[in-house]
Each structure stands twice: as C-alpha cells, then as structure tokens.
Scaffold this active site. Structure first.
Site, PDB file in Angstrom:
ATOM      1  N   ASP A  66     -12.815  37.579 -34.204  1.00  0.00           N
ATOM      2  CA  ASP A  66     -12.811  38.984 -34.637  1.00  0.00           C
ATOM      3  C   ASP A  66     -11.856  39.819 -33.795  1.00  0.00           C
ATOM      4  O   ASP A  66     -11.937  41.053 -33.797  1.00  0.00           O
ATOM      5  CB  ASP A  66     -14.223  39.583 -34.499  1.00  0.00           C
ATOM      6  CG  ASP A  66     -15.167  39.102 -35.589  1.00  0.00           C
ATOM      7  OD1 ASP A  66     -14.725  38.338 -36.463  1.00  0.00           O
ATOM      8  OD2 ASP A  66     -16.350  39.477 -35.557  1.00  0.00           O
ATOM      9  N   ASP A 124     -29.868  36.304 -31.312  1.00  0.00           N
ATOM     10  CA  ASP A 124     -30.411  34.985 -30.998  1.00  0.00           C
ATOM     11  C   ASP A 124     -31.934  35.026 -30.840  1.00  0.00           C
ATOM     12  O   ASP A 124     -32.647  34.193 -31.406  1.00  0.00           O
ATOM     13  CB  ASP A 124     -29.752  34.423 -29.737  1.00  0.00           C
ATOM     14  CG  ASP A 124     -29.576  35.480 -28.641  1.00  0.00           C
ATOM     15  OD1 ASP A 124     -30.287  36.500 -28.675  1.00  0.00           O
ATOM     16  OD2 ASP A 124     -28.714  35.288 -27.761  1.00  0.00           O
TER      17      ASP A 124
END
Length: 516
Positions: A102, A250
């Site tokens: 990105d 996560d």
C-alpha cells in the site's frame, strides 16, 4: 484508622473522603489486574508440561500455502523481508508469496522491481499494489485472500525474518481439522541495541512466554499476533473475514474465530526474528495502536464473549485479557490524587502503610516485577539476573506510556476513529544507526511537554514527602519522575537532533546549488 494520636485534633472531612475513596478504589481495581498477573504465572507452571512442540499427526501430502507480506512505506526493510521469505523451504508448486503493498513513496517501484527480479529467477512471488489504503492492513490482507491459492495463509510484517523451516514446522498442525491458527514466538534482531530495546524485549517476552504459554496450555482464548503465524483460510472466512473497525484486526479475528469453536496452537519453541523500535516516541506510537485496538476489540466483542456457551473461567480470562489497558487512565487518576492524599494522610504512620498501602502496592505493582523476571528466567536461565537490574527501567517505561495510552483507551471507549499508524522500521540490527537521516519518523506534538510537566508534579510530591518524613514513598515517586522525564526529554532531544541534521542538509544543498 486505629491510631488515636490525633483524636480530638484531626477529623476526616468531606474533602478528605473525596480524595481517599476514589484513590483506594482505583488501587483496588489495579490490584485485581496485578493479582491476575500472579494467576498467569501460576497457570503457566501448572500446565507447563502441556507445551506443544510437534504436531500429533502429519499430512501425507503437503497442502498449498500462501505467504502474505503486507507493506506500507517500508523502504528500509522490504528487501530483507523478501530475501528472507524466499528462503523458506517448501515446494514451489505448492507455494504462493504475495507482496501486498500500500506504499505511497519510493517503496512501491523498488518493491515491484525486486519482486519481478525474483519472479524471473523462478520464485513463486507476485506483487499487488493498491491505490488506496482502505481498511489499512486488514483491508490489504482481505483483498489478498481473493487471489490466494493456498489453503493456509502465513503472514509476516515488514520487519520480520522468518526462519527457513517455518512452514515445515507449522503446517502439519493443520492436519487436525479443528486447528485454525498456529502462532509462533517473536525474537529480536536488535534486543541489545539500547536500554529501551532491552526493556521492550522483556515486555514482549512476558506476553509470549507467560501469557501465551498459560492461556494456550490451559485452554483459554488467546490471540494471533498479526504476524509470524499461519491461519487456515476457511477459518478466516468462517469467522467473518478480516475486519478493519478496530486497530488490532488480529485480536478481533482471533476472538471471533475461537467463539466459532476454532482451536489455536502456540509454538514457543519456534521463533521469528523481528525489529524493535529504538526511540521512545516510535515505541509509544506502537503501544498506542495496540492499546486502542485491544480496547476497541473489548468494546466490540465482550458482549458476545460473556453470552457465549464457554466456561466461566474462559470468559473471565478473556475479560482480563482484553481490558488491561484501562490501567493507564486509572494510573492518571492515582497520579493526580497522590499529592492531595499524601496531604490528607499527614498522620500516616508505618503501621498504616504496612496494613493498608503495602498489600495494595504488592498486588498492583510488585506483580509486574515478578511477572517479567519469571518470563526472562524461563527464556534465559543463565543470565536472567540482568532482568532484575532492568526492572527500574521497565517500570519507568511503563510510566512513560501512561499519557499516550490513556488517550488511546479514551478514544476507543468514546468511539473516536483514527487511521492505522505504522511503527517506523529502519533495518536496525545491533549496530548504531543515524536515525536523524532516516525517513518515517513522526513528530511527537504536545506529548513530551505534558510528560515533562507530569514529571515536575512528582518532583513536588518528593519534596512534600521529604518534608513530612514519608521517606518510604520516595523511591516509588522517583520512578514516575524518571519515567515521565525520560519519555519527554528523550523525545525532544531526538527531535532536536533531527532538526539540526535537517538544517545541515539544507545548508549543504544550498551550498551545492550556489557552486553549480
């Protein structure tokens, strides 16, 4: 309470009670989390023999695996990451390596050229670049799954160096169809770089040795750490995919998956090298993201966890796992009340400290020392005594996180949305690096000035403690002074050095232009 020395002379008034009640209430709450640390140690040793090292059964035929490498402006470490990843031992016809980039700086063309070079050499690696950062890391991982060919997905952040045998030592655990994640332990390329990195390593070792060790062996929920682990692709989909409404995607995925019945495996014997932040503000930014993200996960998932059909002990452990960062705003309250409480309790004697203050301090703060010394001893049995010498530094670093993590917790509780702020990585080993010429360093803004003021406040408390002969409190107060001033003055010094280096570069550029 029992001393009548001041009977008929001093009576607790409404102001006294207004200071004492919240002060001791907060200390009791902090004591709960402190006692929980003792319980983690107890649980770790109770289930010590349940540590996992080898899979109970193995695949007859290896499954296809995808490795995802999420990047965002990682110019200094991307080459090391790719070079270490292609060394992983696994049949190339069953392996796919995705570089999910990105980046908005020169990392993108450099990474693309690097990937193209290795692809031409026959490595199963491919480059994906997004023109936007929608969903940040979670968004990149989810988008990568759309073209992932593996049944299982390993993830490595940009500053990690996976060992060559990583897949061969983890993938066979998935021969058990109930296993959704295999998490490995982090180790550190630059543990001995400076005092800060040593303390950071101790903090993370406490998490990976004791917390993960205790929770995984006792059958409690524990979290995938976002890197240095491998996940079942179908588990990700079953749990609802990668979601980006928290800053710790996560932990969010981990709890959603375990609520669905998936089992997580932790391998403490397999470690992946990584890079620790070497400057205080970079470390603070990292901890801000983790503190805010975990609090967001607590706010999002605790209602579901408390209603789930799981044992009460699992629910209690999940609650204590997801909410410990509430300690930071509570520490601000304790800090603010400490001076007026010292004034109110001017009559406080030794016995009152022994029967009231000492048990609360032992529960709240001594548990921290024991927790990290035990973790260090488990990992380094031959030189664990150095951890004792580092305890004052560890406590001071914790103090230095109080203000920024208080902000993180309050933003999470009140729903303030912020972007994913990456932790700068510089490909640092154990050799000194001139950070002043490195990009990606973030400005600290108002934070160090607030920290310096807080340190000054505690200097005032030390003066008062001396005047009132409360000498036992002085070492404790000194930790706060040192912690706040280390964070504040250290950050300002590093930024000043960076500014001087920038002025030097500007002067050299101007001189070169004139000569031209």
């Amino acid at each position: 309470m029992f001393d009548d020395t001041f009977a008929g002379i001093h009576h607790l008034g409404w102001f006294d009670w207004a200071m004492l009640v919240p002060y001791f209430t907060v200390l009791v709450i902090l004591s709960v989390y402190g006692i929980h640390r003792y319980d983690i140690i107890r649980t770790y040793f109770k289930h010590r023999k349940k540590a996992v090292s080898e899979p109970p059964k193995r695949f007859e035929q290896l499954p296809p695996v995808t490795i995802q490498l999420p990047l965002y402006n990682e110019r200094y470490v991307v080459e090391r990451l790719v070079e270490e990843t292609i060394k992983i031992e696994y049949p190339h016809d069953l392996l796919q390596i995705q570089v999910l980039d990105d980046s908005t700086d020169d990392t993108a063309p450099f990474a693309e050229a690097l990937v193209e070079r290795y692809r031409n050499m026959g490595y199963p690696i491919e480059y994906h670049h997004r023109s936007n950062r929608h969903g940040f890391k979670a968004g990149a991982l989810q988008e990568g799954l759309e073209t992932a060919t593996g049944e299982f997905v390993a993830v490595f952040d940009a500053d990690f160096c996976p060992p060559p045998d990583f897949l061969m030592r983890t993938v066979h655990f998935f021969a058990d169809p109930t296993v959704g994640v295999v998490q490995t332990r982090w180790s550190y390329l630059n543990r001995d770089y400076n005092f800060l990195t040593e303390v950071e390593a101790m903090l993370l070792d406490g998490h990976f040795i004791l917390e993960h060790g205790a929770r995984s062996r006792a059958g409690y929920f524990f979290n995938f750490n976002g890197t240095a682990g491998i996940l079942r692709k179908s588990m990700i989909a079953d749990a609802g995919g990668w979601q980006h409404d928290t800053l710790t995607e996560d932990s969010d995925l981990s709890y959603r998956a375990q609520l669905k019945g998936w089992r997580f495996v932790y391998l403490p014997g397999l470690d992946c090298l990584s890079e620790l932040p070497v400057e205080m503000h970079g470390f603070q930014v990292q901890q801000f993201r983790w503190a805010k993200g975990l609090t967001q996960v607590a706010k999002k998932l605790l209602p579901d966890i408390l209603k789930a059909d799981v044992p009460k002990r699992v629910k209690a452990e999940a609650f204590l796992h997801l909410t410990p960062n509430i300690s930071y705003p509570l520490m601000i309250v304790v800090s603010a009340l400490m001076l007026p409480v010292m004034i109110v309790r001017f009559y406080m004697g030794v016995w009152q400290m022994v029967f009231i203050d000492l048990p609360l301090i032992a529960a709240s703060f001594w548990s921290i020392s024991l927790f990290y010394v035990v973790a260090h001893r488990e990992l380094y049995p031959k030189n664990w005594k150095r951890s004792v010498m580092l305890l004052p530094m560890l406590m001071a670093v914790g103090v230095g996180l109080t203000i920024i993590n208080t902000r993180a917790v309050l933003e999470a509780l009140f729903g303030v949305q912020t972007g994913f702020v990456r932790t700068p990585k510089y490909a640092i080993g154990d050799r000194p690096v001139n950070l002043e010429v490195k990009k990606y360093r973030r400005r600290s803004g108002w934070l160090p000035y607030i920290e310096i003021l807080c340190g000054g406040y505690f200097v005032g408390m030390i003066v008062f403690a001396i005047q009132t002969y409360n000498f036992f409190s002085i070492p404790f107060l000194l930790l706060f002074v040192f912690g706040y001033w280390w964070a504040g003055f250290g950050t300002l010094y590093q930024e000043h050095q960076g500014h001087l280096q920038w002025l030097k570069q500007q002067k050299m550029a101007l001189s070169t232009a004139r000569e031209g």
